[in-house]
Design a protein around this motif. Structure first.
Motif, short mmCIF file in Angstrom:
data_model
loop_
_atom_site.label_atom_id
_atom_site.label_comp_id
_atom_site.label_asym_id
_atom_site.label_seq_id
_atom_site.Cartn_x
_atom_site.Cartn_y
_atom_site.Cartn_z
N ALA A 282 0.85 -1.19 0.00
CA ALA A 282 0.00 0.00 0.00
C ALA A 282 0.88 1.24 0.00
N ILE A 283 0.25 2.40 -0.14
CA ILE A 283 0.94 3.69 -0.08
C ILE A 283 0.38 4.49 1.09
N LYS A 284 1.27 5.07 1.88
CA LYS A 284 0.86 5.88 3.03
C LYS A 284 1.00 7.36 2.68
N LEU A 285 -0.05 8.13 2.96
CA LEU A 285 -0.04 9.57 2.75
C LEU A 285 -0.45 10.27 4.04
N PHE A 286 -0.16 11.54 4.13
CA PHE A 286 -0.55 12.37 5.27
C PHE A 286 -1.33 13.57 4.75
N VAL A 287 -2.45 13.88 5.39
CA VAL A 287 -3.16 15.09 5.01
C VAL A 287 -3.09 16.15 6.11
N ASP A 288 -2.68 15.73 7.32
CA ASP A 288 -2.45 16.71 8.39
C ASP A 288 -1.46 16.14 9.38
N GLY A 289 -1.26 16.84 10.51
CA GLY A 289 -0.31 16.42 11.53
C GLY A 289 -1.02 15.94 12.78
N THR A 290 -0.83 16.65 13.90
CA THR A 290 -1.45 16.25 15.15
C THR A 290 -2.09 17.44 15.86
N VAL A 291 -3.09 17.14 16.65
CA VAL A 291 -3.76 18.17 17.45
C VAL A 291 -2.79 18.74 18.47
N ASP A 292 -2.01 17.87 19.11
CA ASP A 292 -1.16 18.30 20.22
C ASP A 292 -0.14 19.34 19.84
N ASN A 293 0.37 19.31 18.61
CA ASN A 293 1.36 20.33 18.24
C ASN A 293 0.81 21.38 17.30
N GLY A 294 -0.52 21.40 17.11
CA GLY A 294 -1.14 22.46 16.32
C GLY A 294 -1.03 22.29 14.83
N THR A 295 -0.81 21.03 14.35
CA THR A 295 -0.66 20.81 12.91
C THR A 295 -1.76 19.93 12.34
N HIS A 395 -4.51 5.83 22.11
CA HIS A 395 -4.24 7.26 21.96
C HIS A 395 -5.25 8.05 22.78
N CYS A 396 -6.46 7.56 22.82
CA CYS A 396 -7.50 8.18 23.63
C CYS A 396 -7.24 7.97 25.11
N THR A 397 -7.04 6.72 25.51
CA THR A 397 -6.98 6.41 26.94
C THR A 397 -5.67 6.82 27.59
N HIS A 398 -4.60 6.95 26.82
CA HIS A 398 -3.30 7.33 27.39
C HIS A 398 -3.04 8.83 27.36
N TYR A 399 -3.62 9.53 26.40
CA TYR A 399 -3.21 10.92 26.19
C TYR A 399 -4.33 11.95 26.30
N SER A 400 -5.54 11.50 26.63
CA SER A 400 -6.61 12.46 26.90
C SER A 400 -7.29 12.09 28.21
N MET A 401 -8.13 12.99 28.71
CA MET A 401 -8.77 12.78 30.01
C MET A 401 -10.25 13.14 29.92
N ALA A 402 -11.04 12.50 30.76
CA ALA A 402 -12.48 12.70 30.72
C ALA A 402 -12.87 14.14 31.05
N ASP A 403 -12.08 14.82 31.90
CA ASP A 403 -12.42 16.19 32.28
C ASP A 403 -11.88 17.22 31.29
N HIS A 404 -11.26 16.77 30.19
CA HIS A 404 -10.76 17.64 29.13
C HIS A 404 -9.64 18.58 29.59
N SER A 405 -8.90 18.15 30.62
CA SER A 405 -7.82 19.01 31.12
C SER A 405 -6.49 18.75 30.43
N ASP A 406 -6.43 17.75 29.56
CA ASP A 406 -5.20 17.41 28.84
C ASP A 406 -4.97 18.37 27.69
N ASN A 407 -3.77 18.33 27.13
CA ASN A 407 -3.39 19.24 26.06
C ASN A 407 -4.27 19.06 24.82
N TRP A 408 -4.52 17.80 24.42
CA TRP A 408 -5.33 17.52 23.23
C TRP A 408 -6.72 18.12 23.37
N SER A 409 -7.37 17.87 24.49
CA SER A 409 -8.74 18.35 24.69
C SER A 409 -8.79 19.86 24.85
N THR A 410 -7.81 20.40 25.58
CA THR A 410 -7.78 21.84 25.80
C THR A 410 -7.65 22.59 24.48
#
Length: 544
Positions: A282-295, A395-410
């Motif tokens: 297969a071929i891998k492409l990227f259309v964006d980056g990540t929420v955490d670093n603003g890309t 990715h959900c359970t390790h890097y975000s939190m239910a109260d939205h206090s993590d970087n991704w949710s904020t």
């Protein structure tokens, strides 16, 4: 029938959607394929003088687990130096890095840095300067799409200001145009990486071999590798020259912005190349980056005014690349995390029906990887477009939190953070959902991931509040993500993904039943063995 091997187990989940049949407790294998399924009594009739029999007793056997998104070779670079995955505070980070700097006379390196550990402190080279002294330092953040370099590393790389790139990469600078040390996306990180001394081929081969054995010990019999290079091919060839790889590997080289038809043609030529247990498919492409670093690519900016641009500065060129590969029957997998990014990929794939012959389109699987935040209307479009979703529950359970206090949710705000990793909605919409780890971004062990997919929190941490609990998968859906749906996500349902006569003899044996055991208990239990081509790749010592 003269089987080479018969496997017996009190519980066998065939995952055969078309022929569920009666309870199965025996599987016969001949020449690497499943020759028969049946009862223990049937097995007595199959057995011949030279047939090997493996009796797993009260264990559970399933089709072999396949991680739908891993980076074993690329991950060799991402896992050098101090492991910062357990560093929850800035003090923790500095303590680990000081210890690493104390016994390393060259570059200070680390990986797995979670920006949540910095709290309100800015990600800045000066933080690394505190512990690195005269050593150049290069620390990768957990998302794999960003890194922090210290002042000495920037000096060695000749980085004194901003850069222009063919892709959405950035050397982050302060208001005075001075680099902060934060490097976003591959092109920016490469400016420093090219100055870091490299391991020898022998060292990398040894590390990769041990990693693949760890994969097998964890229960994996296969993996969809979301990168590929000439070095990858050389490493796999060298390992196969010494013996079989312990699992099947399906690779997808990257197609990046700035490329054109000449590059695409070379990538297309690589499809189908490989060895005994690895191949480029297969071929891998990227259309964006990540929420955490603003890309990431969002419809509306995040709270810091970022994540508004695609990874391909001219997204129509991404669409043209997808059409090029799709028209040749080549599967694609696109990294798309934000809502606007997923929208654009769906639009590109939906348009294929106008330019790609129907028979080619029907036999070619196209996927979207990650899909972290999307509104209802995008969920509904997946099924209509026949697009596979490939997601990573941890990715959900390790890097975000239910109260939205993590970087991704904020960064996203409450409404978009509430659309987090919509695994259940996609399954309920009839979408094929492959599950994986994205190692080394998150741990590769599949049992905790299967558990987290059901719990929507970290397994083994019952006090943690679940994140968007309505998106929890059932036990069977979570197991399908690693078996039947993993096969469909690779276009391999006709040869793998279920314990069906004629399919590949790839199996995983568990101490506990993944369909009836409480997820926390299952996550902490043992894998008893793995089989690929009907050959034992790993067997727990007490059973060997």
């Amino acid at each position: 029938m003269t089987p080479d091997l018969i496997i017996l187990a009190d519980t066998i989940h065939t995952m055969d959607e078309l022929h569920p049949g009666q309870p199965v407790q025996a599987v016969a294998i001949s020449d690497g394929l499943i020759a028969a399924v049946g009862s223990r009594q049937d097995a007595g009739q199959w057995q011949q003088t030279d047939t090997q029999v493996v009796d797993l007793g009260n264990a559970t056997l399933t089709p072999g687990l396949v991680d739908c998104h891993i980076h074993p070779v690329f991950g060799l670079d991402l896992t050098v130096g101090a492991d910062l995955n357990g560093a929850a505070t800035l003090k923790d980070v500095l303590t680990v890095l000081r210890a690493e700097a104390g016994h390393d006379g060259g570059w200070l390196r680390g990986w797995g840095l979670n920006p949540n550990a910095f709290g309100s402190v800015q990600l800045h080279r000066s933080v690394l300067d505190r512990v690195s002294g005269e050593q150049p330092a290069f620390i990768r953040l957990f998302d794999g799409h960003s890194a922090l370099a210290n002042s000495r590393a920037l000096e060695l790389a000749g980085i004194h200001g901003s850069y222009d790139f063919d892709q959405a990469s950035e050397v982050v600078c302060d208001a005075d145009g001075v680099p902060t040390g934060l490097l976003l996306e591959a092109a920016a990180m490469e400016l420093v990486q090219r100055h870091i001394p490299q391991e020898s081929f022998a060292q990398r081969k040894a590390r990769l071999g041990e990693l693949l054995r760890d994969f097998a010990r964890s229960g994996l019999t296969g993996g969809h590798i979301m990168d590929h290079s000439e070095e990858s091919a050389a490493l796999f060839q060298a390992l196969e020259a010494e013996g079989e790889l312990p699992l099947r590997l399906r690779s997808a080289p990257w197609c990046m912005p700035g490329s054109g038809e000449a590059t695409w043609k070379e990538l297309a030529r690589s499809i189908g190349t490989g060895g005994r247990r690895w191949s480029v498919e297969a071929i891998k492409l990227f259309v964006d980056g990540t929420v955490d670093n603003g890309t990431a690519w969002l419809y509306e900016p995040d709270v810091q005014g970022q994540s508004t641009a695609p990874f391909w500065p001219r997204p129509e060129e991404y669409s043209a690349a997808v059409r090029y590969f799709a028209s040749r029957g080549i599967p694609t997998a696109t990294h798309a995390i934000g809502d606007a990014g997923v929208d654009h990929v769906l639009e590109a794939l939906e348009s294929l029906c106008h330019v790609v012959p129907g028979d080619v389109l029907r036999r070619t699987v196209h996927r979207i990887e990650h899909i972290e935040t999307v509104p209802d209307e995008l969920v509904e479009r997946f099924r209509g477009a026949g697009v596979v979703a490939s997601m990573q529950p941890t990715h959900c359970t390790h890097y975000s939190m239910a109260d939205h206090s993590d970087n991704w949710s904020t960064r996203l705000g409450t409404e978009r953070a509430g659309r987090a990793w919509r695994c259940r909605d996609l399954r309920d919409a009839g979408v094929t959902l492959g599950i994986g780890s994205d190692w080394p971004i998150a741990p590769f062990e599949p049992l905790p991931i299967i558990a987290d997919a059901q719990l929507r929190r970290r397994s083994g941490q019952p006090d943690q509040q679940p994140i968007a609990p309505s998106q929890a998968l059932t036990a069977i859906q979570a197991l399908e993500g690693y078996t039947s749906h993993a096969a469909k996500a690779a276009g391999l349902w006709d040869v793998s993904g279920s314990i069906t006569v004629g399919k590949r003899a790839d199996f995983t044996a568990f101490e506990l039943d993944p369909l009836t055991t409480a997820p926390d208990e299952f996550a902490a239990s043992s894998v008893l063995g793995t089989f690929v081509d009907g050959e034992i790749q790993f067997m727990l010592e007490r059973l060997a």
